[in-house]
Structure formats: structure tokens, C-alpha cells
Scaffold this motif. Structure first.
Motif, PDB file in Angstrom:
ATOM      1  N   LYS A 159      39.945  35.754  40.977  1.00  0.00           N
ATOM      2  CA  LYS A 159      38.648  36.025  40.958  1.00  0.00           C
ATOM      3  C   LYS A 159      37.966  34.929  39.886  1.00  0.00           C
ATOM      4  O   LYS A 159      38.983  34.624  39.045  1.00  0.00           O
ATOM      5  CB  LYS A 159      38.304  37.511  40.217  1.00  0.00           C
ATOM      6  CG  LYS A 159      38.349  38.382  40.942  1.00  0.00           C
ATOM      7  CD  LYS A 159      38.121  39.678  40.400  1.00  0.00           C
ATOM      8  CE  LYS A 159      38.159  41.215  41.322  1.00  0.00           C
ATOM      9  NZ  LYS A 159      37.820  42.080  40.737  1.00  0.00           N
ATOM     10  N   ALA A 193      37.991  32.937  34.693  1.00  0.00           N
ATOM     11  CA  ALA A 193      38.893  33.234  35.827  1.00  0.00           C
ATOM     12  C   ALA A 193      40.033  33.743  35.525  1.00  0.00           C
ATOM     13  O   ALA A 193      40.461  33.903  34.380  1.00  0.00           O
ATOM     14  CB  ALA A 193      38.954  31.659  36.411  1.00  0.00           C
ATOM     15  N   GLU A 194      40.873  34.073  36.517  1.00  0.00           N
ATOM     16  CA  GLU A 194      42.213  34.679  36.510  1.00  0.00           C
ATOM     17  C   GLU A 194      43.266  33.719  36.057  1.00  0.00           C
ATOM     18  O   GLU A 194      44.319  34.113  35.134  1.00  0.00           O
ATOM     19  CB  GLU A 194      42.433  35.616  37.416  1.00  0.00           C
ATOM     20  CG  GLU A 194      41.747  36.910  37.654  1.00  0.00           C
ATOM     21  CD  GLU A 194      42.076  37.562  38.949  1.00  0.00           C
ATOM     22  OE1 GLU A 194      42.547  38.682  38.791  1.00  0.00           O
ATOM     23  OE2 GLU A 194      42.071  36.875  40.116  1.00  0.00           O
ATOM     24  N   ASP A 222      34.467  40.948  35.713  1.00  0.00           N
ATOM     25  CA  ASP A 222      33.550  41.224  36.864  1.00  0.00           C
ATOM     26  C   ASP A 222      32.185  41.360  36.227  1.00  0.00           C
ATOM     27  O   ASP A 222      31.192  41.193  36.857  1.00  0.00           O
ATOM     28  CB  ASP A 222      34.019  42.394  37.352  1.00  0.00           C
ATOM     29  CG  ASP A 222      35.200  42.300  38.185  1.00  0.00           C
ATOM     30  OD1 ASP A 222      35.315  41.333  38.684  1.00  0.00           O
ATOM     31  OD2 ASP A 222      35.776  43.446  38.575  1.00  0.00           O
ATOM     32  N   ILE A 253      30.702  36.232  40.597  1.00  0.00           N
ATOM     33  CA  ILE A 253      32.248  36.469  40.678  1.00  0.00           C
ATOM     34  C   ILE A 253      32.508  36.507  42.063  1.00  0.00           C
ATOM     35  O   ILE A 253      32.111  36.993  42.902  1.00  0.00           O
ATOM     36  CB  ILE A 253      32.568  37.864  40.074  1.00  0.00           C
ATOM     37  CG1 ILE A 253      32.171  38.006  38.614  1.00  0.00           C
ATOM     38  CG2 ILE A 253      34.090  38.073  40.328  1.00  0.00           C
ATOM     39  CD1 ILE A 253      32.904  37.074  37.593  1.00  0.00           C
ATOM     40  N   ASP A 254      33.285  35.240  42.327  1.00  0.00           N
ATOM     41  CA  ASP A 254      33.801  35.024  43.722  1.00  0.00           C
ATOM     42  C   ASP A 254      35.281  35.046  43.740  1.00  0.00           C
ATOM     43  O   ASP A 254      35.872  34.783  42.624  1.00  0.00           O
ATOM     44  CB  ASP A 254      33.335  33.543  44.351  1.00  0.00           C
ATOM     45  CG  ASP A 254      31.701  33.479  44.351  1.00  0.00           C
ATOM     46  OD1 ASP A 254      31.110  34.577  44.525  1.00  0.00           O
ATOM     47  OD2 ASP A 254      31.179  32.393  44.558  1.00  0.00           O
ATOM     48  N   ASN A 255      35.840  35.194  44.901  1.00  0.00           N
ATOM     49  CA  ASN A 255      37.236  34.978  45.056  1.00  0.00           C
ATOM     50  C   ASN A 255      37.250  33.202  45.609  1.00  0.00           C
ATOM     51  O   ASN A 255      36.825  33.119  46.338  1.00  0.00           O
ATOM     52  CB  ASN A 255      37.841  35.723  46.206  1.00  0.00           C
ATOM     53  CG  ASN A 255      37.859  37.137  45.883  1.00  0.00           C
ATOM     54  OD1 ASN A 255      38.656  37.583  44.755  1.00  0.00           O
ATOM     55  ND2 ASN A 255      37.469  38.341  46.514  1.00  0.00           N
TER      56      ASN A 255
END
Length: 390
Positions: free
Chosen positions: A2, A140-141, A367, A14-16
Motif C-alpha cells: 500500500k 508507504a509500507e 489508509d 491509497i493504491d496497491n
């Protein structure tokens, strides 16, 4: 993974997206444990920064845990806890050797694009435009960090993320703003903008020996924080004429040091230059609303210093250069040489001299970032600083 992705003006989501991978032997991959929204991010949301491309990942105030290590990295290992400076620097070029990390000649792969726009190249940066390298940011992650032996600041104590996170940007930026102002013991320092950078500049000014700190803003909660946590005197520009009030407070001389911690999206209370700036922006004839820069030059005492940590984008007109020249002002500005200051400022945090987490008003999950971008921009819900956890 994410990530917070820019899709256009007023449109972040928020996108993948694809997980980052090691590209060079000097890279590391960091798993983000905390990241923040910066005032500079709002310039991206508002469409002021050219060469941003839909699909770019934003964010330049991250920290986390090293997960993968390139074969050429010597100073970090998997499991290390690090704060990542927003400036990317090689550590070896002419400018890095002088400690001018934001001017690094090698870290920006799109340096030629910057040369055409501003005359010379400068360092790459996370989460900004492609003119600054197009590096994906830390909202981001995970994130890829180039030149990992030069940038990340290792944190080996058990200090909470919130206490050290702002070593990534706003604490060093506030410190360099105060340093550039050339503060001498007992000086009167006027700071325009009581947002996150302004708050860190207040703290830095006191640590450098200021005798008096005056803060100009109009947002009640920001002024209140400047007065309480910052022990500053305050001016609400909606209620008082700034130059007249500063002259009253300084016996007609003006502040010794003036700091513009606002930058390109300045507001004012009906001044003609601000009205013209807004009209030009609306007609797409200009980008920068530079009222604070003009006002700080006019307010600064003769022979004083104007320091500008606030971000500007393009050309500025109605610039009072005659005032700057005839008053003999020194003007210093620039992106922050973050790597020069991180260990120094980490030492101050670890010794208890300062706890930068006082500035945080909102804590949320990644998120929630799109909604909180707008809350922060619109100064709603008492929002001064947002920290996100993936």
C-alpha cells in the motif's frame, strides 16, 4: 504494498503498487513504521510542483526497519532502526564533501531537467517531482533508499518513533533556518508561519541564544502552540498590521533576524501584493504567492538577516530588492542539508533537551492519509502535524 499515490491536483489515493526492489549495491529497503505529512506535501496536492506524474508515491518524512541490504552497504544491517532524510546524497561529490548535501551532484538522475529550470542541478529527494529525481516516497509500507551509508540515521536507543521521526525533515529544517539567520545571543527573531517548520524553528532559535522570539500567523491553535510550547510572543496578522506591530515591539528598529517558514502559498489580510498573486495563480500566470517573503524583507532591521526555509517554485515579481540592497540585508535559503544535522539533533533529543513530538496533533493509519491531507491543508480539526503508521 500500500502507498499514498498522486493522481493529479487535489487527488491523492491509497493504491496497491509494486514492492520496491534493490537496484544498486548501495541501496537498502526499509519497512516503514512511521511517516508524516509535511507542509511541502500540500504544495504537491495543490498542483504547485511541476514534473509530478500520476502514479508517483508521496512522502518524505519516514522511518522504519531495514529489511534488505545491498552488497555495497557497510554501515547498516537487516534489523537496524533508521530515520530516512528526505534529501538523497552520495557523500562523495564536491558538494557532499563540503557538507552541502542538498546540492549533491550525483543523486538526482534527472539533474539535466533541473539545470534547464534553475541553472544547475541539485540533489534528489524522496516523494517530490521528477525534477528532483522521481524517487518514490515514504508514505508507504516499504521504500527503497539509495546511498544508504550516507542518508539513514541509525537510532539505537529505545526512544519512541514519534520522538525521532522529525529528524527526517522538519527538525533539521527548522535548525538550518535558525542557523542561516545567523542568530547572535540576545537577538530578536521574527518567524512567519507557526506550522510544523515554524514550530521547530522557534525551538531552534531559543537553543541558539535568541533573546526574543516573535511568531506571525493567523491560525489560533498554531499561535497557541507557539506561545505555550515555544514561549514565543505572537502576532495574528488578521488582527494587527505586522510591520507596525513589529516596529512597536522593537523600538522602531525591526527584528534582527526574520525567517520565512511559510513559502509559496502565503496568505495575507487583504494586501495588494497578495491579491495580485492570487489573481495570477487563478489565471495560471504564476505559481508563488510570496507575500511573506516581501513582508519579511520590509520588516527586517537594517543590516539584519532574512532566512528562507519556506519552499518556492518559480518566478516572483514585485520583489522589494531595492529594500534588501539599501538596507544591507543578508538573505540565505535552500533545501536542508539534513545529513549534516541528524546526529547533532538526535543527541539533543536523547539528552532530553527537546522532545519534537509536542507538535503532533493527529495520529492515524496510512489508509487515512487522503482525508488527512485535506484536513491538514484546510487547517481543520486543530490539525498541525499528522503522523501515519502503515
Amino acid at each position: 504494498m500500500k502507498a499514498l499515490v498522486w493522481h493529479g491536483k487535489d487527488d491523492v489515493r491509497i493504491d496497491n503498487v509494486a514492492d520496491p526492489e534493490l537496484k544498486d549495491s548501495t541501496d537498502v529497503i526499509v519497512r516503514i513504521t512511521a511517516t508524516a505529512i509535511c507542509g511541502s506535501d500540500l504544495h504537491l496536492l495543490d498542483g504547485y510542483q511541476p514534473t509530478l506524474v500520476p502514479g508517483d508515491v508521496l512522502g518524505h518524512e519516514p522511518m522504519g526497519i531495514v529489511e534488505e541490504v545491498g552488497s555495497g552497504v557497510k554501515n547498516l544491517k537487516k534489523g537496524d532502526r533508521v530515520v530516512v532524510p528526505f534529501i538523497i546524497a552520495c557523500g562523495e561529490c564536491f558538494f557532499c564533501q563540503k557538507g552541502l548535501f542538498a546540492a549533491c551532484e550525483r543523486s538526482n538522475p534527472n539533474g539535466e531537467m533541473m539545470e534547464k529550470a534553475v541553472g544547475h542541478r541539485a540533489a534528489g529527494a524522496f516523494g517530490f517531482s521528477h525534477m528532483l529525481g522521481g524517487f518514490w516516497g515514504g508514505q508507504a509500507e516499504y521504500m527503497r533508499v539509495p546511498y544508504a551509508d550516507v542518508g539513514p540515521q541509525k537510532v539505537e536507543s529505545d526512544l519512541a518513533d514519534e520522538k525521532v521521526l522529525f529528524l527526517s525533515d522538519i527538525f533539521p529544517t527548522g535548525w538550518m533556518a535558525a542557523e542561516n539567520a545567523g542568530i547572535e545571543p540576545g537577538d530578536t527573531v521574527a518567524i512567519w508561519g507557526a506550522g510544523p517548520v515554524g514550530q521547530m524553528t522557534i525551538q531552534s532559535a531559543w537553543m541558539m541564544g535568541a533573546g526574543r522570539v516573535i511568531v506571525i500567523d493567523r491560525v489560533p491553535e498554531r499561535l497557541a502552540l507557539a506561545a505555550s510550547a515555544g514561549r514565543a510572543e505572537t502576532i495574528n496578522f488578521d488582527e494587527e498590521h505586522v510591520k507596525e506591530r513589529l516596529d512597536e515591539m522593537t523600538g522602531g528598529r525591526g527584528p534582527d533576524r526574520c525567517i520565512d517558514a511559510v513559502g509559496t502559498e502565503a496568505h495575507s489580510h487583504g494586501s495588494i501584493d497578495a491579491v495580485l498573486d492570487k489573481a495570477k495563480k487563478t489565471l495560471k500566470l504564476g505559481t508563488d504567492r510570496a507575500h511573506v517573503l516581501r513582508e519579511s524583507i520590509l520588516c527586517c532591521r537594517t543590516g539584519g538577516t532574512v532566512s528562507i526555509p519556506g519552499v518556492y517554485v518559480g518566478m516572483i515579481d514585485k520583489f522589494p530588492f531595492g529594500a534588501a540592497m539599501n538596507k544591507g540585508l543578508t538573505i540565505k535559503t535552500g533545501q536542508t542539508h539534513v545529513q549534516r544535522y541528524t546526529q547533532l539533533l538526535l543527541d539533543k533529543i536523547e539528552s532530553g533537551e527537546i522532545d519534537p513530538s509536542f507538535i503532533i496533533t493527529h495520529r492515524a493509519k496510512l489508509d487515512d492519509a487522503p482525508e488527512l491531507y485535506k484536513t491538514f491543508r484546510d487547517k481543520k480539526d486543530g490539525c498541525i502535524k499528522v503522523v501515519l503508521t502503515p
